[in-house]
Scaffold this motif. Structure first.
Motif, PDB file in Angstrom:
ATOM      1  N   GLU A  81       0.868  -1.173   0.000  1.00 55.39           N
ATOM      2  CA  GLU A  81       0.000   0.000   0.000  1.00 55.39           C
ATOM      3  C   GLU A  81       0.908   1.227   0.000  1.00 55.39           C
ATOM      4  O   GLU A  81       1.995   1.210   0.564  1.00 55.39           O
ATOM      5  N   LEU A  82       0.453   2.244  -0.644  1.00 53.80           N
ATOM      6  CA  LEU A  82       1.209   3.490  -0.604  1.00 53.80           C
ATOM      7  C   LEU A  82       1.099   4.065   0.800  1.00 53.80           C
ATOM      8  O   LEU A  82       0.102   3.868   1.488  1.00 53.80           O
ATOM      9  N   GLU A 122       8.296   7.484   2.562  1.00 51.27           N
ATOM     10  CA  GLU A 122       6.953   7.381   2.009  1.00 51.27           C
ATOM     11  C   GLU A 122       7.032   6.650   0.671  1.00 51.27           C
ATOM     12  O   GLU A 122       7.798   7.036  -0.218  1.00 51.27           O
ATOM     13  N   VAL A 123       6.234   5.571   0.538  1.00 49.54           N
ATOM     14  CA  VAL A 123       6.142   4.855  -0.732  1.00 49.54           C
ATOM     15  C   VAL A 123       5.118   5.594  -1.575  1.00 49.54           C
ATOM     16  O   VAL A 123       3.960   5.740  -1.187  1.00 49.54           O
ATOM     17  N   ILE A 124       5.563   6.076  -2.750  1.00 47.34           N
ATOM     18  CA  ILE A 124       4.669   6.847  -3.615  1.00 47.34           C
ATOM     19  C   ILE A 124       4.247   6.080  -4.866  1.00 47.34           C
ATOM     20  O   ILE A 124       3.344   6.490  -5.567  1.00 47.34           O
ATOM     21  N   GLU A 125       4.936   4.941  -5.128  1.00 49.01           N
ATOM     22  CA  GLU A 125       4.582   4.107  -6.289  1.00 49.01           C
ATOM     23  C   GLU A 125       5.099   2.707  -6.037  1.00 49.01           C
ATOM     24  O   GLU A 125       6.116   2.516  -5.361  1.00 49.01           O
ATOM     25  N   HIS A 126       4.382   1.694  -6.564  1.00 49.96           N
ATOM     26  CA  HIS A 126       4.812   0.306  -6.370  1.00 49.96           C
ATOM     27  C   HIS A 126       4.834  -0.415  -7.713  1.00 49.96           C
ATOM     28  O   HIS A 126       3.864  -0.383  -8.462  1.00 49.96           O
ATOM     29  N   CYS A 133       9.715  -0.487  -4.899  1.00 52.13           N
ATOM     30  CA  CYS A 133       8.920   0.642  -4.432  1.00 52.13           C
ATOM     31  C   CYS A 133       9.651   1.940  -4.747  1.00 52.13           C
ATOM     32  O   CYS A 133      10.850   2.056  -4.511  1.00 52.13           O
TER      33      CYS A 133
END
Length: 152
Positions: A81-82, A122-126, A133
């Motif tokens: 999840e982002l 912070e994960v902004i795209e997967h 990530c």
């Protein structure tokens, strides 16, 4: 005629009559006699050709591998999840300094920054296909393997 063929004489290769060893032409039939150098050279050339044929037959019989089979590796798809994550893994026990490189993309390994163990990011795209990530830090944005991240 009795053939004495001593050290000083030889037989004509054409008519087989006895003649001096150093003579270049037979006195009886007039045929030109081959020199010893040509005989030796012919033997050496013959041996080289024979050796080449023997060694090339061994090379031809060796199997030639032109392509290797690499079975497909199953990709573990993760459902990231982002949001906020902590950079944490048991693998940090084996690396020093305890930081990860951030890459420009999964396939482009241009280093765009680093992130240290324990950092909150912070994960902004997967990228679920490659399980990478795209993360954003205070200093940079880049890609890292999702296995290094733990949900906050």
């Amino acid at each position: 005629m009795e053939n004495l063929n001593t050290k000083d004489t030889k037989n004509c290769y054409q008519c087989l009559s006895e003649m001096p060893k150093r003579a270049r032409k037979c006195a009886k039939c007039g045929s030109k006699q081959p020199s010893q150098i040509l005989k030796v050279a012919a033997i050496i050339i013959g041996l080289i050709v024979l050796w080449t044929m023997i060694t090339s037959s061994f090379e031809d019989s060796a199997p030639v591998v032109t392509e290797t089979y690499n079975p497909p590796v199953p990709v573990q798809q993760s459902s990231f999840e982002l949001g906020k994550y902590k950079v944490e893994s048991e693998e940090f026990a084996y690396i020093n300094p305890k930081e990860l490189n951030l890459w420009k993309s999964y396939s482009d390994r241009t280093k765009v920054g680093t992130v240290s163990e324990g950092s909150v990011i912070e994960v902004i795209e997967h990228d679920s296909k490659n399980d990478y990530c795209k993360i954003k830090t205070d200093k940079s944005t880049g890609w890292v393997a999702c296995g290094w991240l733990v949900k906050q």
